[in-house]
Scaffold this active site. Structure first.
Site, PDB file in Angstrom:
ATOM      1  N   LYS A  54      31.503  25.322  34.899  1.00 20.83           N
ATOM      2  CA  LYS A  54      32.068  24.300  35.799  1.00 20.83           C
ATOM      3  C   LYS A  54      31.020  23.872  36.824  1.00 20.83           C
ATOM      4  O   LYS A  54      30.838  22.681  37.097  1.00 20.83           O
ATOM      5  CB  LYS A  54      33.322  24.854  36.499  1.00 20.83           C
ATOM      6  N   GLN A  98      39.213  30.577  40.468  1.00 15.47           N
ATOM      7  CA  GLN A  98      39.245  30.990  39.062  1.00 15.47           C
ATOM      8  C   GLN A  98      40.279  32.099  38.857  1.00 15.47           C
ATOM      9  O   GLN A  98      40.260  33.103  39.574  1.00 15.47           O
ATOM     10  CB  GLN A  98      37.846  31.456  38.618  1.00 15.47           C
ATOM     11  N   ASP A 121      43.043  21.605  40.049  1.00 13.67           N
ATOM     12  CA  ASP A 121      43.571  22.284  38.862  1.00 13.67           C
ATOM     13  C   ASP A 121      45.004  21.819  38.573  1.00 13.67           C
ATOM     14  O   ASP A 121      45.535  22.071  37.484  1.00 13.67           O
ATOM     15  CB  ASP A 121      43.586  23.806  39.101  1.00 13.67           C
TER      16      ASP A 121
END
Ligand code: NAP
Length: 295
Positions: A54, A98, A121
């Protein structure tokens, strides 16, 4: 006849080129640089590799990117404090924590602490609720990637029978919610299957578009797929190591046999994976534009 292979790698690359150009324009015209922070707790190898990918992509696309590596035993309050700092930081438009987090940290509490405006997200309940009523600002990245892959491969979603295997909050449910909206690139009739489904094959065999996110290697065999279906394999299962010492991956679909029956199919790796990261970048650009009142 063998299925067309839908390359997530190629389509993701096209979208990345578009994002790169848009970022250049945002910088030039508005002095705006999209900013993304990725926060990782501990050193889980899969999480480290996802976050590294990412960060690498964010840098390649010209973002301002920050990585925060926290120790495995970091206190929940410290993580909440860091999120609060980035919520208030105007140079950061997207905050990604994460998952999974270590057991002593309440994952829900952490996800709720991220400002919905920076929740790239798409997991904050405000954004989940907006998705439900068709007013989403951010689609969760994997479901968004699935939709874009279908659209950009020329698959007709409108009116299609879509069957999704899996009802997780990060893949199955939001994918269903996106594809059943009365909107362009959606408007499908959607069925969600799970371990409580009595006759899985009955449903999968009806699918024009079969989306599988079960996390079970080769759970979908050729006899469970309709001739000419489009098959999207979201599963990523580690099934050993390659001679080069890399993780050997397979999907949830028995690819070699199903590809002889389907009209189109995504491979693993090289299918949904690259799309997921790309959609995170797209969401971050959108968050930056919203913050600057450009959309
Ligand atoms: P998850 O939270 O474990 O959910 C799996 C879902 O599949 C559950 O709803 C489960 O049903 C259902 N299921 C499992 N086995 C089944 C079976 N035999 N028949 C019918 N339903 C079954 O997994 P997830 O987070 O959604 O992820 C799914 C897979 O996608 C994993 O392999 C994951 O690694 C992969 N993934 C890939 C990406 C990417 O970017 N490529 C992103 C996210 C996830 P119940 O609810 O009844 O338990």
């Amino acid at each position: 006849m063998s299925a067309k292979i839908i390359s997530g790698t190629e389509i993701a690359q096209q979208i990345r080129e578009e994002i790169k150009k848009e970022v250049e324009q945002l910088k030039k015209k508005h002095g705006l640089t999209p900013g993304l922070v990725t926060i990782i707790v501990g050193k889980n190898p899969a999480s480290v590799s996802y976050v590294t990918a990412k960060q690498k992509t964010a840098k390649e696309l010209g973002f301002y990117s920050v990585q925060e590596d926290l120790p495995e035993d970091v206190k929940e309050e410290a993580l909440l404090g860091l999120i609060d700092r980035f919520n208030k930081d105007n140079t950061i438009h997207g905050i990604l924590v994460q998952l999974p987090l270590p057991g002593h940290i309440n994952e829900t509490k952490i996800l709720y602490a991220i400002s919905p405006d920076k929740d790239v997200d798409g997991f904050h309940p405000v954004n989940v609720g907006k998705l439900m009523i068709g007013e989403a600002r951010f689609y969760p990245c994997t479901p968004y990637g699935i939709q874009q892959l279908l659209i950009r491969s020329g698959v007709r979603i409108d009116g299609a029978e879509v069957v999704i295997v899996g009802r997780s909050n990060i893949v199955g449910k939001p994918t269903a919610m996106i594809l059943c909206q009365k909107a362009e690139g959606a408007n499908a009739t959607v069925t969600i299957c799970h371990t409580g489904t009595k006759d899985l094959a009955f449903h999968t065999k009806r699918a024009d578009i079969l989306i599988v996110a079960a996390g079970r290697p080769k759970a979908i065999t050729a006899d469970m797929v309709k001739d000419g279906a489009v098959v999207i394999d979201v599963g990523v299962n580690r099934i050993g190591m390659t001679p080069e010492g890399k993780a050997k991956l397979c999907g949830d679909v028995d690819f070699d046999y199903v590809k002889e029956k389907a009209a189109a199919i995504t491979p693993v790796p090289g299918g949904i994976g690259p799309m997921t990261i790309t959609m995170l970048m797209l969401n971050t650009v959108k968050a930056a534009k919203v913050a600057a009142n450009l959309v």
